[in-house]
Design an enzyme around this catalytic site. Structure first.
Site, short mmCIF file in Angstrom:
data_model
loop_
_atom_site.label_atom_id
_atom_site.label_comp_id
_atom_site.label_asym_id
_atom_site.label_seq_id
_atom_site.Cartn_x
_atom_site.Cartn_y
_atom_site.Cartn_z
N HIS A 75 1.82 8.96 29.91
CA HIS A 75 1.38 10.03 29.00
C HIS A 75 1.37 11.36 29.74
O HIS A 75 1.39 11.41 30.97
CB HIS A 75 -0.02 9.73 28.44
CG HIS A 75 -0.01 8.67 27.37
ND1 HIS A 75 0.01 7.33 27.66
CD2 HIS A 75 -0.01 8.77 26.01
CE1 HIS A 75 0.04 6.64 26.53
NE2 HIS A 75 0.02 7.49 25.51
N LYS A 101 -3.96 14.00 29.42
CA LYS A 101 -4.67 12.85 28.80
C LYS A 101 -5.88 12.49 29.64
O LYS A 101 -5.81 12.38 30.86
CB LYS A 101 -3.72 11.66 28.66
CG LYS A 101 -4.40 10.48 27.98
CD LYS A 101 -3.41 9.42 27.52
CE LYS A 101 -4.12 8.23 26.88
NZ LYS A 101 -4.89 8.58 25.68
#
Ligand code: NAD
Length: 248
Positions: free
Chosen positions: A133, A137
């Protein structure tokens, strides 16, 4: 649909913004949208269903407010503690809730395929999950990776908390047959990549999903909100919304 209005929580965030755009595209009215510092209780009076992509720190307040107003819930936030997960389950005895670590059709198909592959390939195959990600995040591993590990654990008769191995470092020794490894990569602007690895001696199967836009999650969340209208209390997920559970 006009008497059924949405409240979007976390509306200034990446997902909140995408949900507002998706609601407009699907012509579902948004009665209110809030972020940190806004008055949740009065915003709730403008809506019958809340779509939440904020933070798990907000979950207790979210559940209390929804219970007080009898509002349906679509929870997309991830990173909950076991206690917060239990609170969501408890609230679902009084409210219809769609709680999904991932709202995309592709990832929910990956969930289904992962279960089938684990059943077919059997216990000789080592199981590992890799996710990547964007650099901002906050929680790790991703909720989707956790869901994938939980599916694998269920097929193998294992438990997430006991058998999931979060990364490896140092003199860790040989891999144990009953562990499920999960590895979180972070960087750049990656929306969400997940790979499930089934590895045996001489061969390996990999199932991969790559999201290139948050719109897929946002449209799935609005679809879930529409599906919830008039639904009985219960804890549902996207497998229910998409009808994948009926496929076995
Ligand atoms: P983000 O940081 O861009 O946005 C979160 C927003 O929530 C921020 O604007 C923040 O100010 C707000 N917020 C935090 N606490 C709040 C509170 N108490 N009340 C109201 N607003 C509050 O994060 P994001 O990338 O949009 O992700 C949000 C959540 O959704 C994360 O948990 C993420 O893991 C999850 N997520 C889930 C899916 C899915 O398909 N289920 C997809 C993407 C992201």
């Amino acid at each position: 649909m006009s008497s059924y209005q949405l409240l979007v929580t976390g509306c200034k965030g990446r997902m909140g913004q995408a949900v507002l755009a998706a609601a407009k595209a699907q012509e579902v009215p948004v009665g209110a949208a809030i972020d940190v510092g806004d008055d949740f209780a009065s915003a709730l009076k403008q809506a019958q269903c809340v779509i939440d992509f904020s933070s798990h720190h907000f979950t207790a307040e979210l559940l209390a407010g929804a219970l007080a107003q009898q509002a349906a819930l679509v929870i997309g936030t991830t990173g909950h503690s076991d206690e917060q997960l239990a609170q969501i389950k408890q609230a679902s005895s009084q409210l219809p809730i769609v709680f999904a670590s991932n709202f995309s059709v592709g990832v929910n198909t990956l969930f289904w395929l992962t279960r089938k592959a684990a059943e077919l390939l059997g216990p000789e195959f080592d199981l590992e999950v890799v996710e990547m990600h964007h650099r901002l995040k906050k929680d790790s591993p991703s909720g989707t990776a956790r869901s994938l590990v939980e599916i694998l654990a269920e097929v193998r008769g294992l438990q997430y908390n006991r058998d999931c191995r979060h990364g490896r470092f140092g003199d860790v020794g040989a891999r144990q047959p009953n562990e499920i490894g999960v590895h979180a990569l972070r960087g750049g602007d990656v929306v969400g990549d997940h790979t499930v690895v089934f590895a045996n001696v001489g061969e390996r199967v990999e199932l991969t999903h790559k999201a290139s836009s948050r719109d897929t999650f946002a449209h799935g969340a609005v679809r879930a909100a529409r599906w919830l209208q008039g639904r009985a209390p219960g804890l549902y997920d996207m497998q229910d919304v998409l009808g994948l559970r009926a496929l076995g």
